[in-house]
Design an enzyme around this catalytic site. Structure first.
Site, PDB file in Angstrom:
ATOM      1  N   SER A 129      32.447  18.668  33.177  1.00  0.00           N
ATOM      2  CA  SER A 129      31.819  17.999  32.026  1.00  0.00           C
ATOM      3  C   SER A 129      32.266  18.688  30.748  1.00  0.00           C
ATOM      4  CB  SER A 129      30.296  18.105  32.134  1.00  0.00           C
ATOM      5  OG  SER A 129      29.688  17.652  30.939  1.00  0.00           O
ATOM      6  N   TYR A 183      23.107  23.422  34.462  1.00  0.00           N
ATOM      7  CA  TYR A 183      24.084  22.339  34.422  1.00  0.00           C
ATOM      8  C   TYR A 183      25.416  22.801  33.809  1.00  0.00           C
ATOM      9  CZ  TYR A 183      26.228  17.790  33.810  1.00  0.00           C
ATOM     10  OH  TYR A 183      27.101  16.728  33.875  1.00  0.00           O
TER      11      TYR A 183
HETATM   12  N1  LIG Z   1      27.317  10.347  32.762  1.00  0.00           N
HETATM   13  C1  LIG Z   1      27.654  11.328  31.963  1.00  0.00           C
HETATM   14  O1  LIG Z   1      27.374  11.277  30.751  1.00  0.00           O
HETATM   15  C2  LIG Z   1      28.406  12.517  32.512  1.00  0.00           C
HETATM   16  C3  LIG Z   1      29.045  13.368  31.601  1.00  0.00           C
HETATM   17  C4  LIG Z   1      29.765  14.449  32.081  1.00  0.00           C
HETATM   18  C5  LIG Z   1      29.844  14.697  33.437  1.00  0.00           C
HETATM   19  N2  LIG Z   1      29.200  13.858  34.311  1.00  0.00           N
HETATM   20  C6  LIG Z   1      29.310  14.172  35.742  1.00  0.00           C
HETATM   21  O2  LIG Z   1      29.834  13.042  36.419  1.00  0.00           O
HETATM   22  C7  LIG Z   1      29.443  13.098  37.788  1.00  0.00           C
HETATM   23  C8  LIG Z   1      28.928  11.732  38.207  1.00  0.00           C
HETATM   24  O3  LIG Z   1      27.745  11.465  37.481  1.00  0.00           O
HETATM   25  P1  LIG Z   1      27.395  10.002  36.931  1.00  0.00           P
HETATM   26  O4  LIG Z   1      27.294  10.087  35.468  1.00  0.00           O
HETATM   27  O5  LIG Z   1      28.265   9.000  37.546  1.00  0.00           O
HETATM   28  O6  LIG Z   1      25.871   9.898  37.467  1.00  0.00           O
HETATM   29  P2  LIG Z   1      25.175   8.812  38.437  1.00  0.00           P
HETATM   30  O7  LIG Z   1      25.492   7.438  38.002  1.00  0.00           O
HETATM   31  O8  LIG Z   1      23.744   9.235  38.479  1.00  0.00           O
HETATM   32  O9  LIG Z   1      25.860   9.096  39.865  1.00  0.00           O
HETATM   33  C9  LIG Z   1      25.644  10.305  40.533  1.00  0.00           C
HETATM   34  C10 LIG Z   1      26.174  10.192  41.951  1.00  0.00           C
HETATM   35  O10 LIG Z   1      25.951  11.459  42.623  1.00  0.00           O
HETATM   36  C11 LIG Z   1      25.343  11.201  43.858  1.00  0.00           C
HETATM   37  N3  LIG Z   1      24.480  12.314  44.254  1.00  0.00           N
HETATM   38  C12 LIG Z   1      23.515  12.915  43.522  1.00  0.00           C
HETATM   39  N4  LIG Z   1      22.899  13.843  44.255  1.00  0.00           N
HETATM   40  C13 LIG Z   1      23.472  13.817  45.495  1.00  0.00           C
HETATM   41  C14 LIG Z   1      23.234  14.512  46.701  1.00  0.00           C
HETATM   42  N5  LIG Z   1      22.259  15.438  46.816  1.00  0.00           N
HETATM   43  N6  LIG Z   1      24.001  14.222  47.787  1.00  0.00           N
HETATM   44  C15 LIG Z   1      24.963  13.290  47.709  1.00  0.00           C
HETATM   45  N7  LIG Z   1      25.228  12.587  46.582  1.00  0.00           N
HETATM   46  C16 LIG Z   1      24.477  12.858  45.497  1.00  0.00           C
HETATM   47  C17 LIG Z   1      24.539   9.923  43.656  1.00  0.00           C
HETATM   48  O11 LIG Z   1      24.391   9.221  44.894  1.00  0.00           O
HETATM   49  P3  LIG Z   1      23.019   9.046  45.724  1.00  0.00           P
HETATM   50  O12 LIG Z   1      21.882   9.106  44.752  1.00  0.00           O
HETATM   51  O13 LIG Z   1      23.189   7.728  46.417  1.00  0.00           O
HETATM   52  O14 LIG Z   1      23.048  10.200  46.693  1.00  0.00           O
HETATM   53  C18 LIG Z   1      25.466   9.125  42.752  1.00  0.00           C
HETATM   54  O15 LIG Z   1      26.420   8.424  43.517  1.00  0.00           O
HETATM   55  C19 LIG Z   1      28.421  14.222  37.906  1.00  0.00           C
HETATM   56  O16 LIG Z   1      29.034  15.369  38.442  1.00  0.00           O
HETATM   57  C20 LIG Z   1      28.005  14.461  36.448  1.00  0.00           C
HETATM   58  O17 LIG Z   1      27.555  15.769  36.241  1.00  0.00           O
HETATM   59  C21 LIG Z   1      28.487  12.780  33.878  1.00  0.00           C
END
Ligand SMILES: NC(=O)c1ccc[n+]([C@@H]2O[C@H](COP(=O)([O-])OP(=O)(O)OC[C@H]3O[C@@H](n4cnc5c(N)ncnc54)[C@H](OP(=O)(O)O)[C@@H]3O)[C@@H](O)[C@H]2O)c1
Length: 273
Positions: free
Chosen positions: A144, A158
């Site tokens: 991130s 985080y």
């Molecule tokens: N969105 C942003 O602004 C942003 C910015 C920078 C970095 N990121 C990073 O991008 C990545 C993806 O996040 P996103 O934004 O796409 O969020 P999201 O839409 O909430 O998706 C998160 C994914 O992680 C899975 N997950 C969470 N906990 C888990 C667990 N215990 N076991 C297995 N799977 C798990 C969830 O699946 P289930 O709930 O079905 O298990 C879901 O598929 C993360 O690493 C996040 O830190 C996001």
């Protein structure tokens, strides 16, 4: 690859939503079969159907909770049992634990470390050697922009976990350089996904100006292009690159003061993403 060769396979954690789902679509569009991993089976099954219809990609759905310390080894053993070679590993699953450290349970913090640090490292450790032996591998570790900024108050581990992912990816990228295994730390800023719904700060996030946000499909395409090109760290988008540059060149004291000012009125605000 020629037509008669087996297709390559990409294993994607957190494929049930957001950036992970978009990464699955991009890898499928580029000829990969998929291993889709997350806790919500029905979401993964629907995605498997979608990529079969759109791209003719085959998917294996594996329901796993990465907070379980046995999950990475289970995933690896399951791939061996099904005779699936993992050519691309995308460590994407992630979330934040909102609130100040002292107000949270250790169980919640330990689970975050397991999902976002230990599982990421262990999956690289398990799948990397096979990739090196076959002289082909692509690893994306989703970090991130937060990993490039000073730690914020709230969502304590985080940014720390994302810094870890960036540093580990830099080291692995060098170690695997001779083996055609490219390792990329992906550093998105604010990206439309379910992240902020899970964190419970959607309303506050909706107030941020549109130019600060990117869509998951663009982030995923940039991630794919970066890992194929062998880039070690990629920050998505011009705005996020500007912020990262500022954080690198500004004196750290004033930078931390700026972070504090930004958070003064937002008690224990969950971190951005
Ligand atoms: N969105 C942003 O602004 C942003 C910015 C920078 C970095 N990121 C990073 O991008 C990545 C993806 O996040 P996103 O934004 O796409 O969020 P999201 O839409 O909430 O998706 C998160 C994914 O992680 C899975 N997950 C969470 N906990 C888990 C667990 N215990 N076991 C297995 N799977 C798990 C969830 O699946 P289930 O709930 O079905 O298990 C879901 O598929 C993360 O690493 C996040 O830190 C996001």
């Amino acid at each position: 690859m020629t037509g008669h060769q087996k297709k390559r396979t990409a294993l994607i954690t957190g494929a049930s939503a957001g950036i992970g789902r978009e990464l699955a679509l991009v890898f499928a569009a580029n000829g990969f079969d998929l291993v889709l991993v997350a806790r919500r089976a029905e979401r993964l099954e629907a995605l498997a159907q979608e990529v079969r219809g759109k791209y003719g990609a085959e998917s294996h759905v594996i329901v796993a909770d990465l907070a379980d310390p046995a999950a990475p080894r289970h995933l690896f053993d399951e791939m061996a049992a099904r005779h699936i070679m993992v050519d691309a590993l995308i460590n994407n699953a992630g979330y934040t634990v909102p609130g100040h450290f002292r107000d949270t349970t250790w169980a919640d913090q330990a689970a975050l470390i397991q999902v976002m640090v230990t599982a990421v490292a262990e999956l690289c450790h398990l799948f990397g050697p096979g990739m090196a032996a076959r002289h082909y591998g692509r690893i994306i570790n989703v970090a991130s922009l937060a990993g490039h900024l000073p730690g914020a108050a709230g969502g304590t581990l985080y940014a720390a976990s994302k810094s870890f992912v960036i540093k580990m990816s830099e080291s692995l990228s060098l170690e695997y350089l001779p083996y055609n295994v490219n390792v990329t730390a992906l550093c998105p800023g604010f990206t439309y996904s379910e992240f902020h719904d899970v964190a419970g700060n959607r309303a506050a996030m909706n107030k941020l100006p549109k130019f600060m946000w990117m869509t998951g499909d663009v982030v995923a395409q940039q991630a794919y292009d970066a890992v194929m090109a062998g880039k070690t760290v990629i920050i998505n988008g011009r705005f996020n690159n500007f912020i990262a540059l500022l954080a690198r060149w500004m004196p750290q004291g004033p930078l931390r003061k700026l972070m504090a000012m930004n958070q003064r009125n937002a008690k224990a605000k969950p971190n951005a993403g």
